[in-house]
Design a protein around this motif. Structure first.
Motif, PDB file in Angstrom:
ATOM      1  N   ILE A 112      45.785  18.025  20.969  1.00  0.00           N
ATOM      2  CA  ILE A 112      45.584  19.169  20.067  1.00  0.00           C
ATOM      3  C   ILE A 112      46.918  19.610  19.460  1.00  0.00           C
ATOM      4  N   CYS A 113      47.929  19.770  20.324  1.00  0.00           N
ATOM      5  CA  CYS A 113      49.234  20.274  19.867  1.00  0.00           C
ATOM      6  C   CYS A 113      49.915  19.308  18.887  1.00  0.00           C
ATOM      7  N   ASN A 114      49.625  18.044  19.032  1.00  0.00           N
ATOM      8  CA  ASN A 114      50.292  17.020  18.222  1.00  0.00           C
ATOM      9  C   ASN A 114      49.625  16.804  16.863  1.00  0.00           C
ATOM     10  N   GLY A 115      48.575  17.580  16.584  1.00  0.00           N
ATOM     11  CA  GLY A 115      47.959  17.507  15.260  1.00  0.00           C
ATOM     12  C   GLY A 115      46.852  16.489  15.112  1.00  0.00           C
ATOM     13  N   GLU A 116      46.398  15.902  16.236  1.00  0.00           N
ATOM     14  CA  GLU A 116      45.380  14.850  16.145  1.00  0.00           C
ATOM     15  C   GLU A 116      43.977  15.397  15.898  1.00  0.00           C
ATOM     16  N   VAL A 117      43.817  16.705  16.054  1.00  0.00           N
ATOM     17  CA  VAL A 117      42.493  17.304  15.884  1.00  0.00           C
ATOM     18  C   VAL A 117      42.401  18.084  14.572  1.00  0.00           C
ATOM     19  N   VAL A 173      52.716  25.454  30.396  1.00  0.00           N
ATOM     20  CA  VAL A 173      53.482  26.001  29.265  1.00  0.00           C
ATOM     21  C   VAL A 173      54.886  25.392  29.230  1.00  0.00           C
ATOM     22  N   MET A 174      55.488  25.229  30.415  1.00  0.00           N
ATOM     23  CA  MET A 174      56.815  24.591  30.459  1.00  0.00           C
ATOM     24  C   MET A 174      56.750  23.195  29.849  1.00  0.00           C
ATOM     25  N   CYS A 202      57.746  19.357  25.395  1.00  0.00           N
ATOM     26  CA  CYS A 202      57.286  18.363  24.406  1.00  0.00           C
ATOM     27  C   CYS A 202      57.919  18.626  23.036  1.00  0.00           C
ATOM     28  N   SER A 203      58.347  19.891  22.830  1.00  0.00           N
ATOM     29  CA  SER A 203      59.053  20.260  21.598  1.00  0.00           C
ATOM     30  C   SER A 203      58.255  19.867  20.350  1.00  0.00           C
ATOM     31  N   ILE A 204      57.005  20.341  20.297  1.00  0.00           N
ATOM     32  CA  ILE A 204      56.103  19.977  19.189  1.00  0.00           C
ATOM     33  C   ILE A 204      56.166  21.067  18.110  1.00  0.00           C
ATOM     34  N   LEU A 237      54.289  21.965  15.656  1.00  0.00           N
ATOM     35  CA  LEU A 237      53.063  22.668  15.248  1.00  0.00           C
ATOM     36  C   LEU A 237      52.721  23.854  16.148  1.00  0.00           C
ATOM     37  N   VAL A 238      53.266  23.860  17.376  1.00  0.00           N
ATOM     38  CA  VAL A 238      52.914  24.920  18.330  1.00  0.00           C
ATOM     39  C   VAL A 238      53.745  26.173  18.030  1.00  0.00           C
ATOM     40  N   LYS A 239      53.044  27.220  17.598  1.00  0.00           N
ATOM     41  CA  LYS A 239      53.728  28.457  17.210  1.00  0.00           C
ATOM     42  C   LYS A 239      53.604  29.548  18.276  1.00  0.00           C
ATOM     43  N   GLY A 240      52.980  29.210  19.390  1.00  0.00           N
ATOM     44  CA  GLY A 240      52.859  30.184  20.474  1.00  0.00           C
ATOM     45  C   GLY A 240      51.824  29.726  21.481  1.00  0.00           C
ATOM     46  N   VAL A 241      51.992  30.160  22.726  1.00  0.00           N
ATOM     47  CA  VAL A 241      51.023  29.859  23.783  1.00  0.00           C
ATOM     48  C   VAL A 241      50.737  31.139  24.550  1.00  0.00           C
ATOM     49  N   VAL A 242      49.461  31.468  24.664  1.00  0.00           N
ATOM     50  CA  VAL A 242      49.026  32.626  25.446  1.00  0.00           C
ATOM     51  C   VAL A 242      48.360  32.099  26.712  1.00  0.00           C
TER      52      VAL A 242
END
Length: 338
Positions: free
Chosen positions: A29-34, A59-60, A65-67, A69-74
């Protein structure tokens, strides 16, 4: 906040986020495949309170992964926080079936979870949210969820039968010694259970550049009507027997396939299998969550109509519907006794 020329982040929820399936799901998901390689997102990870420490470890790893597209994690154990402004939801968390547990007991345990989550989705998610139920019994969990989220359109609810669809493609490809992407338009009808009907009567396989009906390519109707169906129906149990754990990597991949196609569309003249709220197509009771062949365009699916159903197929479609009707009765009974 999106910078100029960049899309606004979407809010993507994963429940049961500390589990095995979610672990395989998150990176895809984070890598943009979806949702696309240009779609930023904010992940909402929901699990029970004792798993919050595990989520911190996840989360760590997402950080590491330093992706871009990820602008935040709750991370949360709170449903309001999890489902707030959700655009897409993967409901992976469910009560797993334990040894000696009847399906009815499993339904009762899951009613509590999906009643609560349905109520929260109804209150806090966007009305346009796309919902995929992965946790089993997926069809009936999805039915309960929809029941308790009346303000969300029925066509926004779905459950996972793409894993069975992918399994069916793989079995045909293996038999014919071709790549799985050469096989198209298999169908999973009904319940994600051992009563499902994997159907290749309208499926084709590309052999030397020509699409050939699967029945003509395999030339073994007996295998297609017996062993093939049985292998796909029982594949989950076979994985558990071999691995001592249920399908996780393949379930995550199928979940991504399902949501990607729903978000981005299917190819012209191709369909995929999705558990959706029945509109009465193919003689299935309206309102049941039943797996159908669907074509998807502009984020909306439509059930493929007019496919042949002979007496043999009718019996199999009805058998899986009967099981779903029994599950529905048991589940609704459990909601009223709560």
């Amino acid at each position: 906040m999106a910078t100029s020329g960049q899309k606004e982040p979407i809010h993507v929820v994963i429940t049961g986020a500390a589990g095995q399936i979610a672990y395989s799901l998150v990176y895809q998901i984070c890598n943009g495949e979806v949702f696309g390689k240009d779609q930023p997102l904010i992940l909402h990870l929901l699990d029970i309170t004792p798993m919050l420490g595990v989520l911190q470890g996840l989360v760590m790893e997402i950080d590491d992964c330093s992706i871009p597209l990820v602008k935040g994690v709750v991370t949360t154990d709170n449903e309001e926080q999890a489902f707030k402004d959700a655009d897409a939801v993967f409901l992976v968390g469910a009560m797993p079936r334990k040894e000696g547990m009847e399906r009815k007991d499993l339904l009762t345990a899951n009613v509590k979870i999906f009643k609560s989550q349905g109520t929260a989705i109804d209150k806090f998610a966007k009305k346009t949210v796309k919902i995929l139920v992965v946790g089993n019994p997926a069809n009936t969990n999805c039915l309960i969820l929809a029941h308790f989220a009346p303000s969300i359109p029925r066509e926004n609810f779905s459950c996972l039968t793409r894993l069975d669809h992918n399994r069916a493609k793989a079995q045909i490809a293996s038999r014919l010694k071709v790549s799985p992407d050469a096989v198209k338009n298999v169908i999973i009808w009904g319940n994600h259970s051992a009563t499902q009907f994997p159907d290749v009567r309208s499926a084709t396989v590309n052999v030397n550049g020509t699409d050939t009906p699967v029945y003509d390519a395999i030339k073994d109707d007996q295998w297609l009507k017996s062993d093939f169906i049985s292998i796909v129906q029982k594949r989950g149990a076979a994985v558990i027997a071999a691995r001592k754990l249920s399908s996780a990597m393949s379930a995550a991949k199928a979940s991504c396939d399902h949501m990607r196609d729903w978000w981005q569309g299917t190819k012209e003249n191709e369909w995929v299998s999705m558990g959706v709220v029945s509109d009465g197509s193919y003689g299935v009771e309206k309102g049941l969550v039943y797996s159908y062949p669907v074509h998807i365009k502009n984020g909306r699916y439509s059930i493929v109509q007019g496919l042949p159903v002979d007496d043999w197929a009718r019996e199999l479609l009805d058998k899986t519907q009967k099981e779903l009707l029994e599950e529905k009765t048991d589940a609704l009974k459990a909601t009223s006794s709560e």
